[in-house]
Design an enzyme around this catalytic site. Structure first.
Site, PDB file in Angstrom:
ATOM      1  N   LYS A  83       0.892  -1.016  -0.022  1.00 32.08           N
ATOM      2  CA  LYS A  83       0.143   0.012   0.078  1.00 32.08           C
ATOM      3  C   LYS A  83       0.785   1.250  -0.046  1.00 32.08           C
ATOM      4  O   LYS A  83       1.736   1.403   0.585  1.00 32.08           O
ATOM      5  CB  LYS A  83      -0.892  -0.112   1.374  1.00 32.08           C
ATOM      6  N   SER A 158      -9.211   2.151   4.007  1.00 30.91           N
ATOM      7  CA  SER A 158      -8.281   2.948   2.960  1.00 30.91           C
ATOM      8  C   SER A 158      -7.465   1.942   2.095  1.00 30.91           C
ATOM      9  O   SER A 158      -6.993   2.521   1.194  1.00 30.91           O
ATOM     10  CB  SER A 158      -7.281   3.995   3.996  1.00 30.91           C
ATOM     11  N   SER A 182      -9.374   0.160   8.108  1.00 26.06           N
ATOM     12  CA  SER A 182      -8.768   0.291   6.702  1.00 26.06           C
ATOM     13  C   SER A 182      -8.417  -1.254   6.270  1.00 26.06           C
ATOM     14  O   SER A 182      -8.418  -1.138   5.013  1.00 26.06           O
ATOM     15  CB  SER A 182      -7.739   1.216   6.732  1.00 26.06           C
TER      16      SER A 182
END
Length: 471
Positions: A83, A158, A182
């Protein structure tokens, strides 16, 4: 209004070196030399190219991916992504923000080293909403990350880019992290397994250690329970926190009969929608059929918890605005998106409450522990309502409306971040009327990821998770 193109299903599954393997299965095929790691990396890159124009999940591609640093690791040769809020040597870290121009970093983050030790091959970095604040991966001036099950809908946030790629079959597993849901939110939206580990289970990054309350934990999203279990076991072989009980490799359900509490509505008063309630109720029924005892439970947290967490959220945005030049000399907080700006501005109005907010948030662990008296796990929704269409939670929505919508959606997950306890999202057997996945969440005691994985294994064995490629 979404077009027909936007409303379609997208996946990359095909007859190639990856096949329909999960990460454990693919690693086994590589070890048996049925396929080669270079061939797998090449085919995974082709899969990413095949779906990226529709999903918008990738932030940075690695032009020449190298095999993982540990040839005998659990995931040796398995392609993956990290990520874009964790440093990877030689790649920029953009945090999903347009407020600065990211530059290539000079070293791996501590978690990156732990992840690479499992032997994965990193193909690039995935997109996230600005600084991971939003439960959807959308932007003010860029295309959103789309849900492969229904591309007119959110992939969650997220860790939305990671979840979209894994659900679509581009890679079998990908890095995610969780500061308020997330990992679990995009897992629920995309029909994946998403386990947020106990605080301290994995190595901490520098930013986490500087927070007044460390709410962020790294992990992965995966299509199978055994992949999430194998990831935690591999991470523990690299480094184990002596303050937590050892985990080892969890390989299937336990014969233990559990006492499981469940609640359908959030402790902060948000009522779940019908599809979500049905998913939790159906899961409770399945657990009883499997021999477990399921009973209603109350989580009597401070009624100010939601407001306090929102204040803490605003503190984080404020600190980013103040220290933003650490991201890049050109950082301009005026270019932060509407959600980040709104959080920061709200915090400026209420900053004097910070000491009391921190005290109350830290006391949440007492209410959490009280709810677990006589129980092994607690079953809840992941989210108060099912996956929204793109635009509903976009940062272009005026802040007062946007934050009201977010709080009516993300009503269950933040408690585990504040308390530091483990929690897992697994796909329910049911789906929405549009065919979208619905996630259910199990929360456990500190350090007890084992019980979470065992019950997730049991549900997966009882009824295999739905697959996007079968639609």
């Amino acid at each position: 209004m979404a077009t027909f193109e936007e409303q379609s299903t997208v996946h990359a599954f095909r007859d190639d070196a990856l096949g329909e393997h999960d990460a454990v299965g693919l690693a086994e095929a590589i070890r048996r030399r049925e396929v080669g790691a270079a061939e797998v990396a090449r085919d995974a890159a082709a899969r990413v190219r095949a779906v990226e124009a529709r999903l918008n999940a990738v932030q940075v591609h690695v032009d020449a991916p190298a095999d993982g640093s540990k040839a005998d690791g659990a995931f040796a040769g398995v392609p993956t992504f990290v990520k874009d809020n964790v440093d990877y040597l030689g790649l920029p870290t953009g945090h999903g923000s347009a407020a600065f121009a990211p530059r290539a970093v000079r070293r791996h983050a501590p978690f990156t080293r732990q992840f690479l030790n499992s032997g994965v091959t990193v193909l690039g970095k995935t997109r996230l909403p600005e600084f991971g604040f939003s439960p959807t991966t959308e932007y003010e001036n860029a295309e959103p990350v789309r849900n492969p099950w229904h591309t007119g809908h959110s992939a969650g946030g997220s860790s939305g880019g990671s979840a979209a790629l894994v659900a679509a079959g581009a890679v079998p597993i990908a890095h995610a992290n969780d500061g308020g849901g997330s990992i679990r939110i995009p897992a629920a939206c995309c029909g994946l397994v998403g386990l947020k580990p106990t605080r301290g289970r994995l190595v901490a990054n520098a930013q986490s250690r500087q927070l007044p309350i460390d709410i962020v934990t790294d992990g992965v999203v995966s299509r199978s329970v055994r992949d999430s279990a194998a990831f935690l076991a591999a991470a523990e072989r690299y480094w184990r926190n002596p303050k937590l009980p050892p985990l080892g490799l969890v390989e299937g359900p336990s014969e233990r009969r559990l006492r499981i509490g469940f609640l359908l509505d959030s402790p902060n008063g948000v009522r779940s929608d019908a599809a979500t309630r049905a998913a939790v109720t159906e899961t409770a029924t399945r657990l009883e059929r499997l021999g477990h005892t399921v009973q209603p439970v109350e989580l009597a947290i401070d009624p100010r918890f939601t407001e306090d967490f929102l204040t803490y959220w605003g503190l984080l945005s404020f600190l980013i605005g103040v220290t933003g030049r650490t991201f890049g000399a050109d950082f301009d907080r005026r270019r932060m998106d509407g959600l980040s700006r709104g959080l920061r501005e709200a915090y400026v109005q209420s900053w004097r409450r910070t000491p009391a907010v921190l005290r109350r948030l830290r006391r949440t662990r007492e209410a959490y522990a009280a709810a677990f008296r006589g129980l092994d796990l607690v079953l809840t929704p992941v989210l108060a309502h099912t996956t929204p269409p793109l635009g509903h939670l976009a940062p272009t929505v005026p802040y007062p409306t946007l934050i009201e919508r977010i709080l009516a959606y993300v009503a269950f997950t933040p408690v585990n971040n504040v308390v530091g306890t483990p929690s897992v999202s697994v796909p329910a057997a049911s789906a929405t009327v549009d065919g979208l996945p619905v996630g259910v969440m199990f929360s456990g005691r500190p350090g007890d990821e084992r019980t979470l994985l065992e019950v997730a294994f049991a549900l997966e064995a009882d009824r295999p998770f739905r697959r996007v490629q079968d639609l």
